[in-house]
Scaffold this active site. Structure first.
Site, mmCIF file in Angstrom:
data_model
loop_
_atom_site.group_PDB
_atom_site.id
_atom_site.type_symbol
_atom_site.label_atom_id
_atom_site.label_comp_id
_atom_site.label_asym_id
_atom_site.label_seq_id
_atom_site.Cartn_x
_atom_site.Cartn_y
_atom_site.Cartn_z
ATOM 1 N N LEU A 191 4.572 -1.564 10.363
ATOM 2 C CA LEU A 191 2.543 -1.720 10.689
ATOM 3 C C LEU A 191 2.492 -2.160 12.399
ATOM 4 O O LEU A 191 1.701 -2.027 13.097
ATOM 5 C CB LEU A 191 2.235 -2.697 9.792
ATOM 6 C CG LEU A 191 2.081 -2.324 8.461
ATOM 7 C CD1 LEU A 191 1.404 -3.247 7.514
ATOM 8 C CD2 LEU A 191 0.701 -1.655 8.221
ATOM 9 N N GLY B 71 2.649 5.929 5.774
ATOM 10 C CA GLY B 71 3.250 4.443 6.448
ATOM 11 C C GLY B 71 4.250 4.817 6.554
ATOM 12 O O GLY B 71 4.777 4.346 6.639
ATOM 13 N N ILE B 72 5.195 5.486 5.213
ATOM 14 C CA ILE B 72 6.980 5.409 4.786
ATOM 15 C C ILE B 72 7.627 5.985 5.417
ATOM 16 O O ILE B 72 8.779 6.106 6.519
ATOM 17 C CB ILE B 72 7.115 5.502 3.213
ATOM 18 C CG1 ILE B 72 6.290 4.434 2.228
ATOM 19 C CG2 ILE B 72 8.828 5.428 2.924
ATOM 20 C CD1 ILE B 72 6.911 2.884 2.433
ATOM 21 N N ALA C 95 4.245 5.935 -2.132
ATOM 22 C CA ALA C 95 3.732 6.749 -1.996
ATOM 23 C C ALA C 95 4.513 7.236 -0.752
ATOM 24 O O ALA C 95 4.052 6.972 0.075
ATOM 25 C CB ALA C 95 2.985 7.565 -2.379
ATOM 26 N N LYS D 154 6.794 12.406 -6.634
ATOM 27 C CA LYS D 154 5.314 13.147 -6.434
ATOM 28 C C LYS D 154 5.780 14.217 -5.866
ATOM 29 O O LYS D 154 6.787 15.237 -4.676
ATOM 30 C CB LYS D 154 5.187 11.780 -5.325
ATOM 31 C CG LYS D 154 3.805 13.286 -4.598
ATOM 32 C CD LYS D 154 3.640 11.819 -3.340
ATOM 33 C CE LYS D 154 2.859 12.291 -2.431
ATOM 34 N NZ LYS D 154 2.691 11.904 -1.038
ATOM 35 N N VAL E 95 0.767 -1.509 -0.327
ATOM 36 C CA VAL E 95 -0.503 0.633 -0.032
ATOM 37 C C VAL E 95 0.867 1.261 0.361
ATOM 38 O O VAL E 95 0.622 2.495 -1.233
ATOM 39 C CB VAL E 95 -0.904 -0.102 1.708
ATOM 40 C CG1 VAL E 95 -1.342 1.387 1.958
ATOM 41 C CG2 VAL E 95 -1.466 -0.796 1.182
ATOM 42 N N TYR F 78 5.647 17.370 16.606
ATOM 43 C CA TYR F 78 6.205 17.272 15.387
ATOM 44 C C TYR F 78 5.437 16.352 14.995
ATOM 45 O O TYR F 78 5.733 14.615 15.489
ATOM 46 C CB TYR F 78 8.244 17.204 15.410
ATOM 47 C CG TYR F 78 8.164 16.558 13.832
ATOM 48 C CD1 TYR F 78 7.761 16.994 12.978
ATOM 49 C CD2 TYR F 78 8.338 14.829 13.854
ATOM 50 C CE1 TYR F 78 8.199 16.961 11.386
ATOM 51 C CE2 TYR F 78 8.462 14.528 12.448
ATOM 52 C CZ TYR F 78 8.133 15.424 11.627
ATOM 53 O OH TYR F 78 9.169 14.495 10.087
#
Length: 518
Positions: free
Chosen positions: A350, A362-363, A47, A75, A44, A453
């Site tokens: 995860l 996620g990344i 990006a 991107k 998933v 942050y």
């Protein structure tokens, strides 16, 4: 001395962690990564945030080294399609907010914007996304931006320390499985021991700390520090060490996804330089253009949509190209572990937490966690202050992103299905509710967004509030008493710069074809 690290689980989280630890500590630590040969990458998280460039810089990797191997593209923004109304779109770009006479340009836009498109009036990137442009010329030079590549920029800082200093103009799209494969080679070349085996058990010592993991074919794997990259299973952190999970489902209902990897002739269709999030009746669909295919998926709430309905909706959205493509159905655990570090175990990826794919976090969570682990790496005395500081930093990031995503749903103008109606009536954290009331009379700034942050600067909140449209906003009253000539000149300068860049920059496909020598 803590110098023997065992990573359980591969994929993006495991191999990003292994490669970063080796880049940080070289042969001063031993790193073993054990992964199953049967469990694949969910895929998933393709990006990223623009801060991911610091990860590759830390590994001393150039774009031409890794991007072709991962089918990667640039991107410049996230494109939100149909969130306000059908046919409407806006961008959340990677671009520093300009100010005029001490007020953000978005304030001036609310007062007297030249068009109804805040993103194209206030940012250059929106026009580049609409035109499908690369942020780099064919010779590799960066577009004209406030950020000047090669200028004196602090080196070696974490993402949180970089925030506010610069805004790099792009992030990346890539195939997560291919990045994991690339980093496998990078890591093993630098001494990471790679074991493909099944972990059958986690054995604790008399203190309740992990002594070793038991594998099917390699027996016992002992270590000082264990890193759990087993995904939603949380095999070490959640199961063996019984760290509870803090759910975000009360405010973020999406808990399921169905994904497709669709081969396309990207030369023909073009490579749009943004992630697109398009609303549907029970959630939204992501579209991520890569070199050779798109990654796409429907993120939805199972209380409003069945997996069969979701897959049918996604295939209809993609069209005939999706006919023979196998669908990957995913159940998502939305929230975070109460502690990402307990005893001698750290959960990354995860296992640590996940807040659905909207805004591509996620990344970012993985990268942030690895940076914080290096920053708080333990010594032989395992000082609890380091662990507590790490847990606080990771929790703040996820809690802050949670707030940011909730704003998307509360602010969405769409309310034509029960799902979208219910997004407006869900419980909102008290602090966020107070912030929203303030934003109605004063746009987000550094003093009135989530105070820790979390990767999102105030202008990100401005973009979502201005783009989604359901929360009423007003400019600062002071602007009605201030000459707007300078603001109108800034709007004109942005329009002129955007037109020049659209006319001179290559398309994304042209740039990456050239990078590959085509």
């Amino acid at each position: 001395m803590v110098d023997n690290v065992v990573i359980v689980g591969g994929g993006t989280a495991g191999w990003m962690t292994a490669s970063y630890l080796k880049a940080a500590f070289a042969d001063r630590i031993s790193v073993t990564l054990v992964e199953s040969g049967k469990i694949g990458t969910i895929g998933v998280g393709e990006a990223t945030f623009s801060d991911i460039r610091h990860f590759f810089e830390f590994l001393d990797l150039r774009e031409e080294d890794w991007m072709p191997a991962c089918n990667a593209t640039y991107k410049l923004a996230v494109r939100f399609q149909d969130w306000r109304r059908p046919g409407h779109h806006f961008y959340h770009p990677f671009e520093q907010m300009r100010s005029v006479k001490g007020f953000p340009l978005t304030d001036w836009w609310l007062q007297s914007g030249p068009t109804d498109r805040f993103d194209k009036d206030c940012f250059v990137m929106a026009s580049l996304c609409d035109a499908g442009r690369s942020p780099r010329y064919l010779n590799g030079s960066l577009l004209e931006q406030d950020f000047v590549e090669g200028a004196e920029e602090p080196v070696g800082l974490t993402m949180s320390e970089h925030q506010g200093k610069t805004q790099f103009p792009y992030a990346y799209h890539f195939e997560a499985a291919l990045l994991a494969k690339y980093l496998t080679g990078y890591s093993t070349d630098r001494g990471v021991r790679h074991i493909v085996d099944e972990v059958e058990d986690v054995r604790l010592d008399e203190r309740g700390w992990i002594d070793h993991v038991l594998t099917k074919e390699h027996g016992e794997l002992h270590g000082d520090l264990f890193i759990d990259c087993t995904g939603f299973r949380g095999m070490l952190l959640n199961k063996a060490l019984e760290v509870p999970f803090v759910s975000y489902q009360d405010t973020l209902p999406n808990d399921s996804a169905v994904a497709l990897q669709v081969p396309l002739d990207m030369k023909k269709v073009g490579i749009r330089p943004c992630t697109t999030a398009t609303t549907r009746d029970a959630g939204w669909i992501w579209t991520i253009p890569l070199f050779g295919r798109i990654g796409t998926g429907y993120v939805y709430a199972k209380d409003y949509c069945t997996p069969e309905e979701a897959e049918r909706t996604l295939r209809e959205f993609v069209g005939p190209e999706a006919a023979e493509v196998e669908a990957n159905h995913i159940r998502m655990r939305i929230g975070r572990s109460a502690q990402s570090w307990k005893n001698n175990c750290v959960g990354i990826g995860l296992t640590s937490g996940f807040v659905e794919p909207l805004e591509s976090t996620g990344i970012f969570f993985i990268h942030h966690a690895i940076e914080q682990l290096v920053k708080h790496f333990p010594a032989a005395d395992w000082r609890p202050e380091l662990r507590d500081a790490y847990n606080s930093a990771v929790a703040h990031v996820m809690d802050g992103v949670r707030e940011f995503l909730v704003v998307h749903y509360l602010g969405a103008g769409r309310d034509d299905t029960q799902y979208w109606k219910d997004t407006k009536t869900r419980e909102v954290p008290d602090a966020l509710a107070e912030r929203i009331e303030r934003w109605k009379v004063q746009l987000p700034d550094s003093e009135n967004v989530f105070p820790y942050y979390h990767g999102l600067p105030p202008y990100s909140y401005m973009c979502i509030l201005l783009g989604t449209g359901a929360i009423p906003l007003r400019p600062s009253p002071a602007l009605s008493l201030t000459d707007e000539t300078a603001a109108q000149k800034e709007f004109a300068a942005i329009r002129d710069k955007a037109r020049h860049l659209v006319d001179t920059l290559p398309s994304q496909y042209e740039y990456f074809a050239a990078m590959r020598g085509a």
